[in-house]
Design a protein around this motif. Structure first.
Motif, PDB file in Angstrom:
ATOM      1  N   ILE A 122      75.133 -22.778  69.118  1.00 49.94           N
ATOM      2  CA  ILE A 122      74.772 -21.448  69.606  1.00 49.94           C
ATOM      3  C   ILE A 122      75.919 -20.862  70.428  1.00 49.94           C
ATOM      4  N   LEU A 123      76.479 -21.680  71.314  1.00 51.39           N
ATOM      5  CA  LEU A 123      77.555 -21.202  72.182  1.00 51.39           C
ATOM      6  C   LEU A 123      78.828 -20.900  71.397  1.00 51.39           C
ATOM      7  N   VAL A 124      79.142 -21.752  70.410  1.00 52.84           N
ATOM      8  CA  VAL A 124      80.334 -21.512  69.577  1.00 52.84           C
ATOM      9  C   VAL A 124      80.155 -20.223  68.792  1.00 52.84           C
ATOM     10  N   SER A 125      78.991 -20.056  68.173  1.00 49.62           N
ATOM     11  CA  SER A 125      78.768 -18.858  67.363  1.00 49.62           C
ATOM     12  C   SER A 125      78.709 -17.592  68.224  1.00 49.62           C
ATOM     13  N   SER A 126      78.453 -17.763  69.521  1.00 51.49           N
ATOM     14  CA  SER A 126      78.448 -16.623  70.443  1.00 51.49           C
ATOM     15  C   SER A 126      79.835 -16.336  71.001  1.00 51.49           C
ATOM     16  N   GLY A 127      80.817 -17.157  70.602  1.00 47.17           N
ATOM     17  CA  GLY A 127      82.188 -16.925  71.035  1.00 47.17           C
ATOM     18  C   GLY A 127      82.507 -17.412  72.440  1.00 47.17           C
ATOM     19  N   VAL A 128      81.686 -18.329  72.964  1.00 45.98           N
ATOM     20  CA  VAL A 128      81.925 -18.845  74.315  1.00 45.98           C
ATOM     21  C   VAL A 128      83.070 -19.860  74.263  1.00 45.98           C
ATOM     22  N   ARG A 129      84.030 -19.680  75.173  1.00 45.64           N
ATOM     23  CA  ARG A 129      85.188 -20.577  75.213  1.00 45.64           C
ATOM     24  C   ARG A 129      84.775 -22.001  75.566  1.00 45.64           C
ATOM     25  N   ARG A 130      85.552 -22.967  75.099  1.00 42.49           N
ATOM     26  CA  ARG A 130      85.255 -24.388  75.281  1.00 42.49           C
ATOM     27  C   ARG A 130      85.005 -24.747  76.749  1.00 42.49           C
ATOM     28  N   GLU A 131      85.854 -24.261  77.670  1.00 42.76           N
ATOM     29  CA  GLU A 131      85.693 -24.594  79.087  1.00 42.76           C
ATOM     30  C   GLU A 131      84.349 -24.104  79.614  1.00 42.76           C
ATOM     31  N   LYS A 132      83.954 -22.928  79.207  1.00 40.01           N
ATOM     32  CA  LYS A 132      82.700 -22.323  79.660  1.00 40.01           C
ATOM     33  C   LYS A 132      81.493 -23.021  79.014  1.00 40.01           C
ATOM     34  N   ARG A 133      81.659 -23.506  77.776  1.00 35.53           N
ATOM     35  CA  ARG A 133      80.546 -24.178  77.073  1.00 35.53           C
ATOM     36  C   ARG A 133      80.060 -25.389  77.856  1.00 35.53           C
ATOM     37  N   LYS A 134      80.983 -26.141  78.466  1.00 35.25           N
ATOM     38  CA  LYS A 134      80.593 -27.329  79.230  1.00 35.25           C
ATOM     39  C   LYS A 134      79.634 -26.971  80.355  1.00 35.25           C
ATOM     40  N   GLU A 135      79.862 -25.806  80.975  1.00 36.29           N
ATOM     41  CA  GLU A 135      79.001 -25.358  82.071  1.00 36.29           C
ATOM     42  C   GLU A 135      77.606 -24.963  81.572  1.00 36.29           C
ATOM     43  N   LEU A 136      77.534 -24.453  80.367  1.00 35.89           N
ATOM     44  CA  LEU A 136      76.306 -23.847  79.860  1.00 35.89           C
ATOM     45  C   LEU A 136      75.436 -24.759  79.006  1.00 35.89           C
ATOM     46  N   ILE A 137      76.036 -25.776  78.402  1.00 32.45           N
ATOM     47  CA  ILE A 137      75.336 -26.535  77.358  1.00 32.45           C
ATOM     48  C   ILE A 137      74.042 -27.179  77.850  1.00 32.45           C
ATOM     49  N   ASP A 138      74.006 -27.666  79.093  1.00 34.37           N
ATOM     50  CA  ASP A 138      72.814 -28.354  79.583  1.00 34.37           C
ATOM     51  C   ASP A 138      71.637 -27.398  79.785  1.00 34.37           C
ATOM     52  N   LYS A 139      71.906 -26.195  80.295  1.00 36.34           N
ATOM     53  CA  LYS A 139      70.775 -25.280  80.478  1.00 36.34           C
ATOM     54  C   LYS A 139      70.336 -24.655  79.156  1.00 36.34           C
ATOM     55  N   ILE A 140      71.243 -24.536  78.196  1.00 37.64           N
ATOM     56  CA  ILE A 140      70.842 -24.077  76.859  1.00 37.64           C
ATOM     57  C   ILE A 140      70.000 -25.166  76.189  1.00 37.64           C
ATOM     58  N   SER A 141      70.384 -26.430  76.371  1.00 39.75           N
ATOM     59  CA  SER A 141      69.587 -27.546  75.836  1.00 39.75           C
ATOM     60  C   SER A 141      68.194 -27.542  76.456  1.00 39.75           C
ATOM     61  N   ALA A 142      68.110 -27.312  77.767  1.00 40.87           N
ATOM     62  CA  ALA A 142      66.807 -27.243  78.441  1.00 40.87           C
ATOM     63  C   ALA A 142      65.974 -26.096  77.881  1.00 40.87           C
ATOM     64  N   GLN A 143      66.640 -24.971  77.597  1.00 40.69           N
ATOM     65  CA  GLN A 143      65.939 -23.826  77.008  1.00 40.69           C
ATOM     66  C   GLN A 143      65.373 -24.192  75.637  1.00 40.69           C
ATOM     67  N   LEU A 144      66.156 -24.895  74.826  1.00 42.93           N
ATOM     68  CA  LEU A 144      65.693 -25.304  73.492  1.00 42.93           C
ATOM     69  C   LEU A 144      64.525 -26.284  73.592  1.00 42.93           C
ATOM     70  N   ILE A 145      64.586 -27.208  74.542  1.00 43.66           N
ATOM     71  CA  ILE A 145      63.490 -28.165  74.758  1.00 43.66           C
ATOM     72  C   ILE A 145      62.219 -27.405  75.131  1.00 43.66           C
ATOM     73  N   LEU A 146      62.346 -26.459  76.065  1.00 44.94           N
ATOM     74  CA  LEU A 146      61.183 -25.687  76.501  1.00 44.94           C
ATOM     75  C   LEU A 146      60.650 -24.802  75.380  1.00 44.94           C
ATOM     76  N   GLN A 147      61.544 -24.174  74.629  1.00 42.72           N
ATOM     77  CA  GLN A 147      61.086 -23.307  73.537  1.00 42.72           C
ATOM     78  C   GLN A 147      60.356 -24.133  72.469  1.00 42.72           C
ATOM     79  N   SER A 148      60.830 -25.338  72.212  1.00 42.02           N
ATOM     80  CA  SER A 148      60.153 -26.233  71.272  1.00 42.02           C
ATOM     81  C   SER A 148      58.748 -26.568  71.771  1.00 42.02           C
ATOM     82  N   TYR A 149      58.638 -26.838  73.054  1.00 37.21           N
ATOM     83  CA  TYR A 149      57.340 -27.129  73.650  1.00 37.21           C
ATOM     84  C   TYR A 149      56.401 -25.929  73.517  1.00 37.21           C
ATOM     85  N   ILE A 150      56.899 -24.765  73.860  1.00 35.35           N
ATOM     86  CA  ILE A 150      56.081 -23.540  73.766  1.00 35.35           C
ATOM     87  C   ILE A 150      55.632 -23.312  72.325  1.00 35.35           C
ATOM     88  N   ALA A 151      56.544 -23.443  71.388  1.00 34.15           N
ATOM     89  CA  ALA A 151      56.225 -23.173  69.981  1.00 34.15           C
ATOM     90  C   ALA A 151      55.251 -24.187  69.390  1.00 34.15           C
TER      91      ALA A 151
END
Length: 142
Positions: free
Chosen positions: A107-136
């Protein structure tokens, strides 16, 4: 009737990704990445988010092996999740988190997020995916 949010947790030894739902529990959004300083500190931090945001259920990522079995990491996650449930008084549901980090990276790569920034974001995006899976998958009837 009071509305409650749901929280998603991508637990890690170094970082904990956190996501929250909206009040209608339809959409999950990334909340933060917490630098894990130890179990007691992490419990206090998550409890504060739970209380401040009126969370009643936590979707906790469970790192299963590719064959679906539980290994040592899954045991560690379950133990922490149980402590969180006792500490905060919330219900904790374990969600298969296999491939969520890879999906978050995509998701982050396809959104054009730079590699350095992806490290900061990947864990909260993973948490979002876990929660969205639970909701769905688990809240359809509620």
């Amino acid at each position: 009737m009071q509305k409650h949010r749901k929280m998603g947790v991508d637990y890690g030894d170094k970082r904990i990704g956190i996501a929250l739902s909206d009040l209608l529990c339809i959409i999950s959004s990334p909340y933060e990445v917490y630098q894990n300083k130890g179990e007691e500190d992490a419990l206090k931090h998550l409890d504060k988010i739970i209380k401040d945001n009126d969370v009643d259920e936590v979707a906790f990522g469970l790192p299963l092996n590719m064959d679906g079995s539980e290994g040592e990491r899954a045991k560690i996650h379950r133990e922490f999740g149980e402590k969180l449930a006792q500490y905060s008084g919330v219900k904790v549901f374990y969600i298969d988190e296999r491939l969520t980090s890879a999906e978050a990276e995509d998701i982050l790569v396809s959104s054009g997020v730079r590699r350095e920034k992806r490290k900061e974001l990947i864990d909260k995006i993973s948490a979002q995916l876990i929660l969205q899976s639970y909701i769905a998958n688990f809240k359809k009837g509620n």
